[in-house]
Design a protein around this motif. Structure first.
Motif, PDB file in Angstrom:
ATOM      1  N   VAL A  23       0.822  -1.216   0.000  1.00 31.43           N
ATOM      2  CA  VAL A  23       0.000   0.000   0.000  1.00 31.43           C
ATOM      3  C   VAL A  23       0.854   1.263   0.000  1.00 31.43           C
ATOM      4  O   VAL A  23       0.606   2.198  -0.764  1.00 31.43           O
ATOM      5  CB  VAL A  23      -0.981   0.006   1.205  1.00 31.43           C
ATOM      6  CG1 VAL A  23      -1.795   1.287   1.214  1.00 31.43           C
ATOM      7  CG2 VAL A  23      -1.903  -1.199   1.143  1.00 31.43           C
ATOM      8  N   ARG A  27       0.886   3.943  -3.063  1.00 29.76           N
ATOM      9  CA  ARG A  27       0.413   5.318  -2.885  1.00 29.76           C
ATOM     10  C   ARG A  27       1.402   6.315  -3.475  1.00 29.76           C
ATOM     11  O   ARG A  27       1.020   7.209  -4.211  1.00 29.76           O
ATOM     12  CB  ARG A  27       0.228   5.616  -1.388  1.00 29.76           C
ATOM     13  CG  ARG A  27      -1.074   5.092  -0.840  1.00 29.76           C
ATOM     14  CD  ARG A  27      -1.589   6.021   0.277  1.00 29.76           C
ATOM     15  NE  ARG A  27      -2.809   5.466   0.853  1.00 29.76           N
ATOM     16  CZ  ARG A  27      -2.866   4.837   2.019  1.00 29.76           C
ATOM     17  NH1 ARG A  27      -1.788   4.699   2.770  1.00 29.76           N
ATOM     18  NH2 ARG A  27      -4.012   4.365   2.464  1.00 29.76           N
ATOM     19  N   TYR A 158      -7.920   4.026  -5.794  1.00 29.43           N
ATOM     20  CA  TYR A 158      -6.982   3.001  -5.353  1.00 29.43           C
ATOM     21  C   TYR A 158      -7.484   1.657  -5.877  1.00 29.43           C
ATOM     22  O   TYR A 158      -8.688   1.423  -5.967  1.00 29.43           O
ATOM     23  CB  TYR A 158      -6.872   3.010  -3.823  1.00 29.43           C
ATOM     24  CG  TYR A 158      -5.704   2.190  -3.362  1.00 29.43           C
ATOM     25  CD1 TYR A 158      -4.410   2.694  -3.469  1.00 29.43           C
ATOM     26  CD2 TYR A 158      -5.876   0.904  -2.895  1.00 29.43           C
ATOM     27  CE1 TYR A 158      -3.329   1.935  -3.096  1.00 29.43           C
ATOM     28  CE2 TYR A 158      -4.796   0.126  -2.526  1.00 29.43           C
ATOM     29  CZ  TYR A 158      -3.521   0.647  -2.622  1.00 29.43           C
ATOM     30  OH  TYR A 158      -2.445  -0.127  -2.273  1.00 29.43           O
TER      31      TYR A 158
END
Lengths: 274, 274
Positions: A23, A27, A158
């Motif tokens: 993650v 990002r 996302y």
């Protein structure tokens, strides 16, 4: 057809696709390059139909046929890899066999999505990507005019949100508030009646509150974070607190946020003019 | 207070709690011993309030105080362990710090849960434990009289279902059909109008179909498996196909099954007599 076979998982041309479950890495990587991931044939096709432009596609060999017309018409390179190369790049078994790295577009300002909108849902700090995706799918399916996201709400683009939304994030108009504290003032200024969804004391049934507004009136439903619900600031700012009526005797004190959102969106559009 | 400190993760007294993420192991272990897992303080308290009997509890040392009154009144042993022992037994970081191994009770026959029921939801092969748990939470919260589960529907008392339902599986009346093919005949024989929820062609809006039945009439809503929806057998058996109206122009062709279930349950009870 711009199809390129790639054998080496470390090939720089696959850099957009590395470690999809990391993650933190994703990002920063996606922000830096202004991209997001679309996964699976259906979602990729929806991204393209919605006018998004791919930077590239990554297909496993056995998925190339299913996406041949996409691969043919894409201006972007289409990287074809073996299953084990795909797994080595993304970090898991890519059983859908199809990814697209897609260019983000600048988000519209709140003004643009609110113009003409009558039924709006505002998400305060929904932090789970799965929940954000599920809420977008319900809102889009039901025809909510716009979603507004508080600054700390999770990113609808996302990978996990996009996937759970089944691509609804591509067609559902939304914008992000850049101010949490005063973010609702603008809505009120535009004539929206602010309804805070909460099972707390003092709330009235949502259907009754909506019946008291005309179908052409502007209504914004405020939906709070998983677990704790709306902040006291936003509860204070709302014109009324509303709830989904609950059955007695079942020892249930709240709904799951995605179930609550689905019901609320349904109720919001039920009597709205077409 | 029957509190027992345990230091060895291989201690036989902890056998109910081993490898909670090993689905195959858990299925056979829980079936053999007639138990299920309740996880977290809130869910454990709900199981006890619903009259379920624990075989034992497993608490980490730092959770003992929060559950002291439960531990005191439990006739079952309360095993207290260090965090690392808990993790070693269950196979992951038990951050909620509280588990109960609870005795299953015989499921009621369909007859028992249908007697007096007016609003029923029938799940055909919902295979995902998360979805089953979420549907139970919505159904219980809204006051659906009974859920009926097709033979291949996932177990509501599997740990993940229990957890996602937040304990709604303890209070929501439900039974399992032992016959898929002819399972709907019994419902029809009892005077239930069978509504199949499907976005397919020929379906009519759910609200309209319900308006055509009186609020005191018996209605059973059929909900199909994730992805493929209802089988053609059940679609054929239904009195009408109903849908949740979808907005045009959003390129969305279906709702998530838990969102659809929440909306359908809401609509089913909206005009029902209290």
């Amino acid at each position: 057809m711009n199809v390129i076979e790639v054998d080496d998982p470390r090939d720089e041309r696959l850099a957009d696709y590395v470690r999809l479950r990391d993650v933190n890495l994703r990002r920063s990587l996606e922000a830096e390059h202004g991209l997001f991931m679309a996964e699976g044939e259906k979602v990729i096709r929806r991204a393209l139909r919605a006018g998004f432009e791919p930077r590239s596609l990554l297909l496993t060999r056995r998925r190339l046929a299913a996406l041949a017309n996409v691969a043919e018409s894409a201006a972007a390179p289409v990287y074809v890899v073996d299953d084990d190369v795909a797994e080595s790049v993304v970090g898991f078994d890519l059983h859908r066999g199809a990814l697209a790295s897609v260019r983000r577009r600048p988000l519209p300002a709140a003004d643009a999505v609110l113009s003409g909108a009558r039924r709006v849902v505002v998400l305060e700090d929904i932090v789970d990507h799965t929940n954000v995706g599920a809420i977008f799918r319900s809102a889009a399916g039901l025809g909510i005019d716009a979603l507004l996201l508080a600054p700390r709400c999770a990113d609808p683009l996302y990978r996990r949100s996009v996937k759970v939304s089944m691509g609804a994030v591509f067609t559902q108009p939304y914008a992000r508030l850049d101010d949490w504290y005063g973010g609702l003032d603008d809505l009120r200024g535009r004539g929206f009646r602010l309804l805070a969804l909460t099972p707390g004391p003092g709330s009235v049934p949502l259907a009754g509150a909506l019946a008291a507004t005309g179908p052409a009136d502007r209504v914004a439903l405020l939906l709070g974070t998983e677990g704790d619900g709306l902040s006291s600031r936003w509860l204070d700012q709302a014109d009324a607190a509303v709830r989904i009526p609950m059955a007695p005797g079942r020892d249930v004190d709240s709904f799951n946020v995605t179930a609550a959102a689905a019901i609320a969106c349904y109720e919001l559009v039920r009597d709205a003019p077409a």
